[in-house]
Design a protein around this motif. Structure first.
Motif, PDB file in Angstrom:
ATOM      1  N   THR A  13       0.892  -1.365   0.059  1.00  0.00           N
ATOM      2  CA  THR A  13       0.000   0.070  -0.113  1.00  0.00           C
ATOM      3  C   THR A  13       0.663   1.290  -0.075  1.00  0.00           C
ATOM      4  N   ASN A  14       1.888   1.273   0.682  1.00  0.00           N
ATOM      5  CA  ASN A  14       2.908   2.480   0.944  1.00  0.00           C
ATOM      6  C   ASN A  14       3.610   2.539  -0.380  1.00  0.00           C
ATOM      7  N   VAL A  15       3.834   1.601  -1.170  1.00  0.00           N
ATOM      8  CA  VAL A  15       4.537   1.756  -2.556  1.00  0.00           C
ATOM      9  C   VAL A  15       3.567   2.489  -3.553  1.00  0.00           C
ATOM     10  N   LEU A  16       2.268   1.955  -3.475  1.00  0.00           N
ATOM     11  CA  LEU A  16       1.422   2.583  -4.192  1.00  0.00           C
ATOM     12  C   LEU A  16       0.841   3.955  -3.983  1.00  0.00           C
ATOM     13  N   LEU A  17       0.885   4.348  -2.598  1.00  0.00           N
ATOM     14  CA  LEU A  17       0.395   5.726  -2.407  1.00  0.00           C
ATOM     15  C   LEU A  17       1.448   6.733  -2.915  1.00  0.00           C
ATOM     16  N   ARG A  18       2.595   6.395  -3.445  1.00  0.00           N
ATOM     17  CA  ARG A  18       3.579   7.226  -3.794  1.00  0.00           C
ATOM     18  C   ARG A  18       3.379   7.794  -5.084  1.00  0.00           C
ATOM     19  N   ASN A  19       2.569   7.036  -5.798  1.00  0.00           N
ATOM     20  CA  ASN A  19       1.893   7.340  -7.320  1.00  0.00           C
ATOM     21  C   ASN A  19       0.451   7.902  -7.322  1.00  0.00           C
ATOM     22  N   ARG A  20       0.370   9.174  -7.605  1.00  0.00           N
ATOM     23  CA  ARG A  20      -0.789   9.947  -7.305  1.00  0.00           C
ATOM     24  C   ARG A  20      -1.851   9.427  -8.279  1.00  0.00           C
ATOM     25  N   GLN A  21      -1.561   8.876  -9.465  1.00  0.00           N
ATOM     26  CA  GLN A  21      -2.487   8.083 -10.017  1.00  0.00           C
ATOM     27  C   GLN A  21      -3.074   7.124  -9.704  1.00  0.00           C
ATOM     28  N   VAL A  22      -2.339   6.261  -8.883  1.00  0.00           N
ATOM     29  CA  VAL A  22      -2.998   4.983  -8.205  1.00  0.00           C
ATOM     30  C   VAL A  22      -3.559   5.397  -7.009  1.00  0.00           C
ATOM     31  N   ALA A  23      -2.851   6.379  -6.171  1.00  0.00           N
ATOM     32  CA  ALA A  23      -3.419   6.543  -4.932  1.00  0.00           C
ATOM     33  C   ALA A  23      -4.694   7.019  -4.811  1.00  0.00           C
ATOM     34  N   ARG A  24      -5.502   7.484  -5.835  1.00  0.00           N
ATOM     35  CA  ARG A  24      -6.629   7.843  -5.717  1.00  0.00           C
ATOM     36  C   ARG A  24      -7.603   6.765  -5.751  1.00  0.00           C
ATOM     37  N   TYR A  25      -7.131   5.540  -6.036  1.00  0.00           N
ATOM     38  CA  TYR A  25      -8.122   4.479  -5.950  1.00  0.00           C
ATOM     39  C   TYR A  25      -7.731   3.740  -4.720  1.00  0.00           C
ATOM     40  N   ILE A  26      -7.071   4.003  -3.841  1.00  0.00           N
ATOM     41  CA  ILE A  26      -6.876   3.392  -2.572  1.00  0.00           C
ATOM     42  C   ILE A  26      -7.613   3.793  -1.168  1.00  0.00           C
ATOM     43  N   PRO A  27      -8.359   3.224  -0.855  1.00  0.00           N
ATOM     44  CA  PRO A  27      -9.216   3.489   0.327  1.00  0.00           C
ATOM     45  C   PRO A  27      -8.094   3.924   1.514  1.00  0.00           C
ATOM     46  N   ILE A  28      -8.398   4.929   2.407  1.00  0.00           N
ATOM     47  CA  ILE A  28      -7.590   5.202   3.466  1.00  0.00           C
ATOM     48  C   ILE A  28      -7.457   3.830   4.354  1.00  0.00           C
ATOM     49  N   THR A  29      -6.131   3.802   4.501  1.00  0.00           N
ATOM     50  CA  THR A  29      -5.594   2.387   5.154  1.00  0.00           C
ATOM     51  C   THR A  29      -4.777   2.800   6.369  1.00  0.00           C
ATOM     52  N   LEU A  30      -4.861   2.423   7.564  1.00  0.00           N
ATOM     53  CA  LEU A  30      -3.814   2.750   8.725  1.00  0.00           C
ATOM     54  C   LEU A  30      -3.706   1.366   9.349  1.00  0.00           C
ATOM     55  N   LYS A  31      -2.505   1.446  10.289  1.00  0.00           N
ATOM     56  CA  LYS A  31      -2.227   0.419  10.810  1.00  0.00           C
ATOM     57  C   LYS A  31      -3.295   0.060  11.986  1.00  0.00           C
ATOM     58  N   TYR A  32      -3.665  -0.962  12.236  1.00  0.00           N
ATOM     59  CA  TYR A  32      -4.767  -1.173  13.390  1.00  0.00           C
ATOM     60  C   TYR A  32      -4.174  -0.690  14.833  1.00  0.00           C
ATOM     61  N   PRO A 226     -13.914   2.520  -8.594  1.00  0.00           N
ATOM     62  CA  PRO A 226     -13.350   1.261  -8.613  1.00  0.00           C
ATOM     63  C   PRO A 226     -12.276   1.529  -7.500  1.00  0.00           C
ATOM     64  N   TRP A 227     -12.373   0.962  -6.122  1.00  0.00           N
ATOM     65  CA  TRP A 227     -11.172   0.869  -5.100  1.00  0.00           C
ATOM     66  C   TRP A 227     -10.372  -0.398  -5.125  1.00  0.00           C
ATOM     67  N   ILE A 228      -9.188  -0.199  -4.986  1.00  0.00           N
ATOM     68  CA  ILE A 228      -8.210  -1.218  -4.891  1.00  0.00           C
ATOM     69  C   ILE A 228      -8.228  -1.561  -3.270  1.00  0.00           C
ATOM     70  N   LEU A 229      -8.642  -2.873  -3.028  1.00  0.00           N
ATOM     71  CA  LEU A 229      -8.746  -3.395  -1.804  1.00  0.00           C
ATOM     72  C   LEU A 229      -7.519  -4.056  -1.253  1.00  0.00           C
ATOM     73  N   GLU A 230      -6.778  -4.739  -2.425  1.00  0.00           N
ATOM     74  CA  GLU A 230      -5.546  -5.250  -2.278  1.00  0.00           C
ATOM     75  C   GLU A 230      -4.772  -5.682  -3.419  1.00  0.00           C
ATOM     76  N   VAL A 231      -3.656  -5.702  -3.418  1.00  0.00           N
ATOM     77  CA  VAL A 231      -2.963  -6.274  -4.664  1.00  0.00           C
ATOM     78  C   VAL A 231      -2.178  -7.613  -4.490  1.00  0.00           C
ATOM     79  N   ASN A 232      -2.561  -8.712  -5.250  1.00  0.00           N
ATOM     80  CA  ASN A 232      -1.818  -9.977  -4.842  1.00  0.00           C
ATOM     81  C   ASN A 232      -0.675 -10.152  -5.944  1.00  0.00           C
ATOM     82  N   THR A 233       0.375 -10.785  -5.273  1.00  0.00           N
ATOM     83  CA  THR A 233       1.447 -10.896  -6.180  1.00  0.00           C
ATOM     84  C   THR A 233       1.609 -12.451  -6.437  1.00  0.00           C
TER      85      THR A 233
END
Ligand SMILES: Nc1ncnc2c1ncn2[C@@H]1O[C@H](COP(=O)(O)OP(=O)(O)O)[C@@H](O)[C@H]1O
Ligand SMILES: [Mg+2]
Length: 276
Positions: A13-32, A226-233
């Motif tokens: 998630t943190n790698v993806l948040l560095r890209n503005r074009q991708v970040a806008r598809y990621i729901p706010i995510t925090l450590k619990y 479309p929201w990215i919930l997770e990316v599987n490798t």
């Protein structure tokens, strides 16, 4: 060299948040944490909680914040509104009246492991069941990222997750979307998702250069965003074999997977290890 797999959702998630074009598809995510839970529940009435490292929907929970209006029997006195939280496990749920009790119940399940909190997306429904989408993006033999397929994943009845391993079923994209969108809108969205898969892969590749394939879990909200919930490798590829009438879709997926060394013999090999 081995194909790269990355298990920490937080790291990806943190790698993806560095890209503005991708970040806008990621729901706010925090450590619990208890504080983060309180903060997120102040803003949102649906919050998902999931293990940082997990698969198949194991350990995924969500919390709904609910209002209850109590009629005041005394005349002229205002009705009182009481709030409570409903904690959903995969199939069961429990109610809590304070954040402390809710946090205690969550912590008893999570123990000391790292969990994430994420804005919950109210997923669209297909025949009264929630669904999300799986976008498969692969490195093609020319060395470019290419999205090679999208499928719909429909949750089993009353389940909060859509994973195939949890009884979910697979459907074609057009089929799950037809009651929500025109064919033109579906085509537009499909194009956007193809692009999003490729942008996501390019961004992840900056930190994980040996990636060859990714599978995006995408939830659509009621505005079809479309929201990215997770990316599987280590994305499953067998659903694309089984469910596409157009066999050329799977043939290409397989050809690419053979080229980068995921599979050596046609199909089945990927099945037992894959994530759906
Ligand atoms: N933020 C969210 N909003 C709505 N549904 C979610 C959210 N996060 C996860 N889910 C549901 O839970 C499922 C499993 O979560 P996911 O993050 O994909 O973990 P896993 O690695 O276990 O598959 C998703 O496919 C989706 O159906
Ligand atoms: Mg998933």
């Amino acid at each position: 060299m081995a194909i790269q797999r990355v298990s920490s959702k937080w790291a990806k998630t943190n790698v993806l948040l560095r890209n503005r074009q991708v970040a806008r598809y990621i729901p706010i995510t925090l450590k619990y944490s208890r504080a983060a839970l309180g903060e997120m529940l102040d803003q949102r009435s649906l919050v998902y909680i999931k293990p940082d490292i997990g698969t198949y929907g194991n350990g995924v929970m969500c919390v709904e914040r609910l209002h209850e209006v109590k009629k005041n029997i005394e005349q002229d006195a205002p009705d009182s509104i009481s709030e409570h939280y409903r904690l959903h496990y995969v199939t069961s749920s429990e109610d809590y009246h304070s954040l402390n009790d809710l946090h205690g119940a969550i912590r008893s399940r999570t123990q000391q492991k790292t969990y994430l909190l994420q804005h919950g997306i109210s997923k669209l429904k297909y025949r009264n069941r929630s669904f999300d989408l799986r976008v498969l993006t692969q490195k093609n033999p020319s060395g470019n990222w290419e999205t090679t397929g999208i499928i719909g994943r429909v949750a089993a009845k009353n389940k909060i997750i859509t994973n195939y391993h949890s009884g979910g079923s697979i459907q074609m994209l057009d089929e799950v979307l037809k009651e929500h969108a025109s064919q033109e809108q579906i085509n537009e969205l499909e194009k956007e998702l193809y692009n999003l898969g490729e942008k996501t892969a390019q961004q992840l590749q900056k930190d994980y250069p040996r990636l060859k394939e990714i599978g995006l879990d995408i939830a659509l909200d009621t505005d079809l965003y479309p929201w990215i919930l997770e990316v599987n490798t280590l994305p499953a590829i067998f659903p694309f074999k089984k469910f596409f009438k157009d066999k050329s879709v799977y043939r290409r997926i397989e050809r690419y997977a053979i080229a980068y060394g995921r599979i050596t013999v046609p199909a089945k090999a990927g099945r037992s290890k894959s994530k759906a």
